[in-house]
Design an enzyme around this catalytic site. Structure first.
Site, PDB file in Angstrom:
ATOM      1  N   GLY A  75     -17.610 -89.455 -27.494  1.00 34.52           N
ATOM      2  CA  GLY A  75     -18.630 -88.528 -27.019  1.00 34.52           C
ATOM      3  C   GLY A  75     -20.041 -88.952 -27.422  1.00 34.52           C
ATOM      4  O   GLY A  75     -20.975 -88.865 -26.614  1.00 34.52           O
ATOM      5  N   THR A  76     -20.191 -89.418 -28.650  1.00 38.67           N
ATOM      6  CA  THR A  76     -21.538 -89.791 -29.114  1.00 38.67           C
ATOM      7  C   THR A  76     -22.104 -90.901 -28.236  1.00 38.67           C
ATOM      8  O   THR A  76     -23.267 -90.853 -27.809  1.00 38.67           O
ATOM      9  CB  THR A  76     -21.472 -90.256 -30.585  1.00 38.67           C
ATOM     10  OG1 THR A  76     -20.924 -89.187 -31.360  1.00 38.67           O
ATOM     11  CG2 THR A  76     -22.837 -90.629 -31.123  1.00 38.67           C
ATOM     12  N   GLN A  92     -16.412 -80.305 -25.981  1.00 36.72           N
ATOM     13  CA  GLN A  92     -15.547 -79.239 -26.498  1.00 36.72           C
ATOM     14  C   GLN A  92     -14.861 -78.455 -25.389  1.00 36.72           C
ATOM     15  O   GLN A  92     -13.893 -77.741 -25.651  1.00 36.72           O
ATOM     16  CB  GLN A  92     -16.352 -78.267 -27.368  1.00 36.72           C
ATOM     17  CG  GLN A  92     -16.870 -78.876 -28.642  1.00 36.72           C
ATOM     18  CD  GLN A  92     -15.762 -79.243 -29.630  1.00 36.72           C
ATOM     19  OE1 GLN A  92     -14.620 -78.792 -29.518  1.00 36.72           O
ATOM     20  NE2 GLN A  92     -16.088 -80.074 -30.604  1.00 36.72           N
ATOM     21  N   THR A 130     -15.407-105.893 -24.015  1.00 35.15           N
ATOM     22  CA  THR A 130     -14.047-105.844 -23.459  1.00 35.15           C
ATOM     23  C   THR A 130     -13.521-104.417 -23.500  1.00 35.15           C
ATOM     24  O   THR A 130     -13.636-103.732 -24.513  1.00 35.15           O
ATOM     25  CB  THR A 130     -13.117-106.772 -24.269  1.00 35.15           C
ATOM     26  OG1 THR A 130     -13.685-108.087 -24.230  1.00 35.15           O
ATOM     27  CG2 THR A 130     -11.717-106.801 -23.683  1.00 35.15           C
ATOM     28  N   CYS A 174     -19.348 -83.047 -38.416  1.00 35.43           N
ATOM     29  CA  CYS A 174     -20.191 -84.207 -38.652  1.00 35.43           C
ATOM     30  C   CYS A 174     -21.139 -83.948 -39.805  1.00 35.43           C
ATOM     31  O   CYS A 174     -21.577 -84.870 -40.473  1.00 35.43           O
ATOM     32  CB  CYS A 174     -20.996 -84.533 -37.405  1.00 35.43           C
ATOM     33  SG  CYS A 174     -19.992 -84.517 -35.935  1.00 35.43           S
ATOM     34  N   SER A 194     -14.882 -86.555 -24.499  1.00 30.50           N
ATOM     35  CA  SER A 194     -14.428 -87.304 -25.677  1.00 30.50           C
ATOM     36  C   SER A 194     -12.931 -87.097 -25.860  1.00 30.50           C
ATOM     37  O   SER A 194     -12.466 -85.965 -26.016  1.00 30.50           O
ATOM     38  CB  SER A 194     -15.190 -86.796 -26.914  1.00 30.50           C
ATOM     39  OG  SER A 194     -14.579 -87.296 -28.085  1.00 30.50           O
ATOM     40  N   HIS A 204     -10.689 -87.588 -28.232  1.00 31.78           N
ATOM     41  CA  HIS A 204      -9.991 -87.052 -29.413  1.00 31.78           C
ATOM     42  C   HIS A 204     -10.064 -85.536 -29.528  1.00 31.78           C
ATOM     43  O   HIS A 204      -9.467 -84.941 -30.420  1.00 31.78           O
ATOM     44  CB  HIS A 204     -10.477 -87.732 -30.705  1.00 31.78           C
ATOM     45  CG  HIS A 204     -11.821 -87.336 -31.203  1.00 31.78           C
ATOM     46  ND1 HIS A 204     -11.993 -86.594 -32.339  1.00 31.78           N
ATOM     47  CD2 HIS A 204     -13.064 -87.589 -30.738  1.00 31.78           C
ATOM     48  CE1 HIS A 204     -13.289 -86.425 -32.567  1.00 31.78           C
ATOM     49  NE2 HIS A 204     -13.959 -87.021 -31.605  1.00 31.78           N
TER      50      HIS A 204
HETATM   51  N1  PLP Z   1     -20.682 -83.486 -28.625  1.00 26.92           N
HETATM   52  C1  PLP Z   1     -20.068 -82.411 -29.146  1.00 26.92           C
HETATM   53  C2  PLP Z   1     -20.363 -81.058 -28.583  1.00 26.92           C
HETATM   54  C3  PLP Z   1     -19.163 -82.557 -30.199  1.00 26.92           C
HETATM   55  O1  PLP Z   1     -18.562 -81.481 -30.717  1.00 26.92           O
HETATM   56  C4  PLP Z   1     -18.913 -83.855 -30.710  1.00 26.92           C
HETATM   57  C5  PLP Z   1     -18.008 -84.050 -31.860  1.00 26.92           C
HETATM   58  O2  PLP Z   1     -17.679 -83.150 -32.598  1.00 26.92           O
HETATM   59  C6  PLP Z   1     -19.564 -84.953 -30.116  1.00 26.92           C
HETATM   60  C7  PLP Z   1     -20.448 -84.731 -29.082  1.00 26.92           C
HETATM   61  C8  PLP Z   1     -19.317 -86.346 -30.586  1.00 26.92           C
HETATM   62  O3  PLP Z   1     -18.110 -86.839 -30.045  1.00 26.92           O
HETATM   63  P1  PLP Z   1     -17.364 -88.086 -30.697  1.00 26.92           P
HETATM   64  O4  PLP Z   1     -16.775 -87.602 -31.977  1.00 26.92           O
HETATM   65  O5  PLP Z   1     -16.317 -88.471 -29.692  1.00 26.92           O
HETATM   66  O6  PLP Z   1     -18.367 -89.156 -30.885  1.00 26.92           O
END
Ligand code: PLP
Length: 381
Positions: free
Chosen positions: A72-73, A179, A237, A323, A199, A201
């Site tokens: 996601g990031t 989410q 890759t 985080c 994302s 996971h």
């Molecule tokens: N965006 C939101 C709303 C999230 O809750 C999170 C992770 O908790 C992320 C982005 C980041 O995703 P990733 O952990 O896959 O980098």
């Protein structure tokens, strides 16, 4: 298996589903580089093509709209730098409650490129109202980014209305749906947004998998240059097995019936806590929320102390966002709701699993009540 207990932190990381794991193991056998022209390379490319089609289809979008990322990031960063990268003027609107993957990135990007960053305020319950956005839209506004649902409160945003407003003003809209996927129906083709982050996971695929889904025709600057993979947008890759794992997880998302049962577990939990524990507040309780999330303030009890006490009891919860836990900083996105710093330190996030027996739910309720009462009586664990 890690520590044994009841895991109530699905918004931080959800377990890998059986279907996703089988798909991962199976696709791992295709070890060729999908860019190689020989047989093994072509086989891997086929697995990747198939995964791309299925991931796109899960959101009603064509295969070419999917750009695979490491999560996601990275997908958030790709959306922002990809769209804003070439600009040296204009304004960007962002909801105050966004995840740091959006907010921190935008702060740096806008500063570097001379763009104005305008934060859209939210209501006390954490809702981004289109009227607030409308007031802040300017002739030079180029982008609006609003998350589909909050990782902390679970409050769902009116993405459809926001996207319609953006389209009527020629503004591109991005939504971070990290989410939302797997906790509510998400069909990008009906939402009207131009870009959407997912994302793996959070919905049953492995960590390190994700994607940015981009409306065909929207032009982005390449994010990682290199071998030209992902249609030139993201060199490197490809994670073929990760993509296959994500496609399988998306085809195995909770049904509407499971979503309803999920919400009912959360609602029973909140009702029991509100009925039996004084001085408790649920954030966003009156708003549309994700089925699994409950963000509760136990007045007078620091959230990190509640977390530790529950951990000793075998209940795994979170305070603020994962985080930033580990630091005792109160969550900026909770404070964006007008909550004081002291109160923001008292919130605990419970994010439930999709299936929970009545007996397990009663255990959760009892342990929470005992811990909070003990803390209020003795001022410690
Ligand atoms: N965006 C939101 C709303 C999230 O809750 C999170 C992770 O908790 C992320 C982005 C980041 O995703 P990733 O952990 O896959 O980098």
């Amino acid at each position: 298996m890690t520590a044994s207990g009841i895991y109530l932190d699905w918004n931080a990381d959800a377990p890998v589903s059986d279907a996703a794991w089988s798909a991962y193991v199976e696709a791992s056998q295709y070890f060729g580089n999908p860019s190689s022209l020989h047989g093994p390379g072509r086989e891997a490319a086929k697995v990747l093509r198939d995964a791309r089609e299925r991931v796109g289809a899960a959101f009603g979008m064509p295969a070419e709209s999917v750009i695979f990322t490491s999560g996601g990031t990275e997908a958030d960063a790709l959306a922002l730098t990809g769209y804003l990268g070439g600009l040296s003027a204009g304004s960007v609107l962002v909801a105050e409650i966004e995840h740091p993957a959006i907010l921190k990135n935008l702060e740096v990007l806008c500063e570097k490129q001379g763009l104005s960053l305008i934060r859209v305020p939210v209501s006390d319950a954490g809702v981004v109202y289109p009227e607030e956005v409308e007031k802040l839209l300017r002739d030079d506004t180029v982008l609006l980014s609003v998350m589909m649902a909050s990782n902390e409160t679970g409050v769902i945003q009116p993405i459809n209305e926001l996207a319609q407003l953006c389209r009527s003003r020629g503004v591109v809209m991005h939504t971070d749906a990290v989410q939302a996927v797997g906790r509510m129906p998400v069909l990008m083709s009906e939402l009207g947004v131009h870009m959407m982050t997912i994302s793996g996971h959070k919905f049953g695929a492995l960590s390190g998998t994700g994607a940015l889904i981009v409306e065909p025709g929207l032009s982005l600057q390449p994010f990682l240059t290199g071998g030209g993979q992902e249609n030139g947008m993201r060199g490197g890759t490809e994670n073929v097995a990760g993509a296959a794992c994500m496609a399988a997880a998306l085809e195995d998302l909770p049904s509407q019936t499971v979503l309803e049962a999920w919400a009912s577990t959360r609602n029973q939990f909140e009702k029991a806590i509100l009925d039996q524990c004084p001085d408790v507040q649920v954030i966003g309780g009156s708003e549309k929320r994700l089925a699994n999330t409950s963000c509760i303030q136990f007045k007078g009890c620091p959230g990190d102390a509640v977390l530790m006490a529950l951990d000793l009891e075998g209940l795994f919860v979170s305070t603020g966002s994962a985080c930033s836990s580990g630091s005792v900083m109160p969550s900026p996105s909770l404070m964006a709701l007008g909550i004081s710093e002291e109160a923001a330190r008292e919130y605990v996030r419970f994010s439930f699993p999709p299936k929970m027996s009545e007996q397990t739910l009663q255990t959760v309720i009892e342990k929470v009540l005992v811990v909070v009462q003990r803390m209020r009586t003795f001022g410690k664990l």
